[in-house]
Design a protein around this motif. Structure first.
Motif, short mmCIF file in Angstrom:
data_model
loop_
_atom_site.label_atom_id
_atom_site.label_comp_id
_atom_site.label_asym_id
_atom_site.label_seq_id
_atom_site.Cartn_x
_atom_site.Cartn_y
_atom_site.Cartn_z
N UNK A 123 0.76 -1.19 -0.16
CA UNK A 123 -0.04 0.01 0.08
C UNK A 123 0.79 1.26 0.08
N UNK A 203 -0.97 -0.87 -4.48
CA UNK A 203 -2.00 -1.72 -3.68
C UNK A 203 -3.12 -1.25 -2.82
N UNK A 204 -2.98 -0.09 -2.60
CA UNK A 204 -4.02 0.79 -1.83
C UNK A 204 -5.33 0.91 -2.75
N UNK A 207 -6.65 -2.65 -3.91
CA UNK A 207 -7.40 -3.40 -2.97
C UNK A 207 -8.89 -2.82 -3.03
N UNK A 208 -9.04 -1.52 -2.99
CA UNK A 208 -10.36 -0.72 -3.00
C UNK A 208 -11.05 -1.12 -4.27
N UNK A 211 -12.24 -4.73 -4.13
CA UNK A 211 -13.50 -4.70 -3.29
C UNK A 211 -14.67 -3.91 -3.46
N UNK B 157 -8.24 -0.13 3.28
CA UNK B 157 -7.84 -1.57 2.71
C UNK B 157 -8.36 -2.57 4.09
N UNK B 160 -9.33 -2.32 10.67
CA UNK B 160 -8.56 -1.99 11.85
C UNK B 160 -7.95 -0.69 11.57
N UNK B 162 -5.06 0.69 12.11
CA UNK B 162 -3.58 0.87 11.97
C UNK B 162 -3.53 0.34 10.35
N UNK B 164 -3.66 0.74 6.14
CA UNK B 164 -3.45 1.46 5.21
C UNK B 164 -2.46 2.04 5.01
#
Lengths: 329, 329
Positions: A123, A203-204, A207-208, A211, B157, B160, B162, B164
């Motif tokens: 990320x 990757x941030x 991933x979003x 999803x 992502x 939790x 913490x 991202x």
């Protein structure tokens, strides 16, 4: 116990009793499955790094060590994605000159598959990471999926090369200096259009995107099902036909339900054999957490294919060939 | 010429002859529309900052100046988004203590509307910008959309705190110190679940999410339509019914086509009155580039509503109340 091909040898890694009892339930009697005991299992909710420290000898670690030691060619897991990435990177190690591993997911919204990389391994990407993702996924699309000269697009907020945040701008410049079939920036609307074979993003964002697509697709299938049911009910009410209205309705409904099943598969990436963690020194396939036996079988087949084709040798060669590029920036 | 409410006075800004001939085509004879001439029009493909420099007196600039001078209460544009953001920020100016303007888009995937901010005004966000987006969109959801105590989620992502990238982590910390109804991090799959009323993300991610959703939704509607047509054809083949198979098929088809139309609207944000550029000192509504007359009418209604409710006064007050927060970080 999805795979019964005699030419593949499976190690099932996990809590021994649990694995053995599952084998018994499945009525397994062959000799190409070996159970390997693990002392712990990392749960889906566990914080990956934390869990790896606390849970020594977890199944994912044991499985990765089978690959590291050469006893196995590949590892397939439908477990905690973060733990897979951490174990893949730490235990298998990265291929020479690869900076970060990336997860490559394959969709097939149209006639050709589309590979999106990275969907969550990294990320905090730098331009060089994104460039390497493009190189690795391009090879994957060509060698494993059979796409000739894959078109690589950079996911951005506009097509012009000066668009986007600083990472996107820098990455665009890097890609333009490669011999990849670089299609330039693409926008979100092009992800499912099939214009590009490989889509690169950090990757941030990836991933979003993954999803959001999953959530929207499910929501739309639900809405569509409701629409179909209402239309059929409406028809039943309107049909003053002498024949019983039950019959044709039942048939339309059944046919539509079949079609909807096919639709769900089109946007369900678990159908396409799981997502390889590209860049690690070994084959690791991450399957969706809710994979069924068919999806796991597909993932095992993909793992076997990647090993057979020796994709990692190609990746190492190509990354080396490109590695001079970063010094020119 | 979408709006014919006598209590709203419209200025149509653009190339005079073009606007007047459109009015004539529409057969307009009322007196609550005034044509304001602009010397230039910024095209969709123009680079915004560039175009604003080259094309002095463009329609969007003239329209914004009508608001700036107090002659108009709001500006609605379906033109170049980047130009709207630039003109909104430069010509109208930002509200006191607001750092960046953000575009808030409203979806209605379920029973309640969902506001996503920012979808592209600001691709280089800082945590403070995201915090202000949350505050502004929360007020917008409450005052304009009538959502009581809107739940605000941070797109990330993992759930939790913490999880991202560094921006997401810092923003999560900031939100936790506010009195907003903060739901914490949400994942992409939750965007369309209706769990949150306001979803905050940086403009790079938001723009991609918006456009991926648009592309996927269109692709799925196409796939649904194909599925329906195939099912109906299949039915026609199978129906050995004594009645003509044409009749019921036509009916099912028609009903389904109606339902699909409704489906498209559910995920089409142009239905919800365009997207306000929140944070500027004036009301600016950005409508989708391919808005039809209904969408423009909705956008005009939303602009009127925002002016009537004096949303910007609420925003300025709330932003001031929160402004001490940044010093504590």
């Amino acid at each position: 116990v999805a795979q019964r091909h005699a030419d593949v040898r499976l190690f099932l890694v996990g809590r021994e009793e649990a694995v053995r009892s599952e084998l018994q339930v499945a009525g397994w009697a062959g000799d190409n499955i070996e159970v390997v005991a693990a002392e712990a299992v990392i749960d889906m909710g566990d914080s990956p790094i934390d869990a790896l420290r606390r849970k020594k000898g977890s199944s994912i670690e044991v499985a990765a060590r089978l690959v590291k030691s050469g006893r196995a060619d590949a590892v397939v897991s439908a477990g905690n994605t973060g733990a897979c990435v951490a174990v893949g990177t730490l235990c298998l190690g990265l291929l020479p000159e690869v900076r970060r591993a990336g997860i490559a997911v394959t969709f097939q919204p149209g006639p050709r598959p589309v590979v999106v990389i990275d969907v969550g391994a990294n990320v905090a990407c730098k331009a060089e990471h994104l460039l390497q993702y493009g190189i690795m996924a391009s090879l994957y699309a060509r060698e494993v999926l059979g796409v000739e000269s894959p078109r690589v697009g950079l996911l951005n907020v506009g097509e012009e090369s000066e668009k986007g945040n600083s990472l996107a701008k820098m990455t665009n410049t890097l890609f333009q200096r490669t011999a990849l079939n670089f299609a330039g920036n693409i926008e979100g609307v092009d992800v499912f259009s099939g214009d590009c074979d490989v889509i690169v993003c950090d990757g941030f964002v990836g991933n979003i995107v993954l999803k959001v697509s999953e959530g929207l697709a499910e929501r739309m299938v639900d809405l569509f099902q409701t629409a179909v049911e209402q239309a059929i009910k409406g028809l039943a009410r309107k049909l003053a036909s002498p024949a019983s209205p039950e019959e044709p309705d039942g048939r339309v409904g059944g046919l539509l339900r079949d079609s909807l099943g096919g639709l769900r598969e089109k946007i369900d990436y678990s159908e396409y054999g799981g997502a390889p963690l590209l860049g690690v020194n070994g084959v690791m396939i991450i399957a969706h957490g809710r994979s069924d036996s068919k999806a796991i079988a597909n993932a095992i087949r993909a793992a076997w294919r990647m090993s057979e084709l020796n994709l990692n040798r190609h990746i190492a060669e190509e990354i080396r060939a490109f590695s001079g590029l970063k010094e020119t920036i």
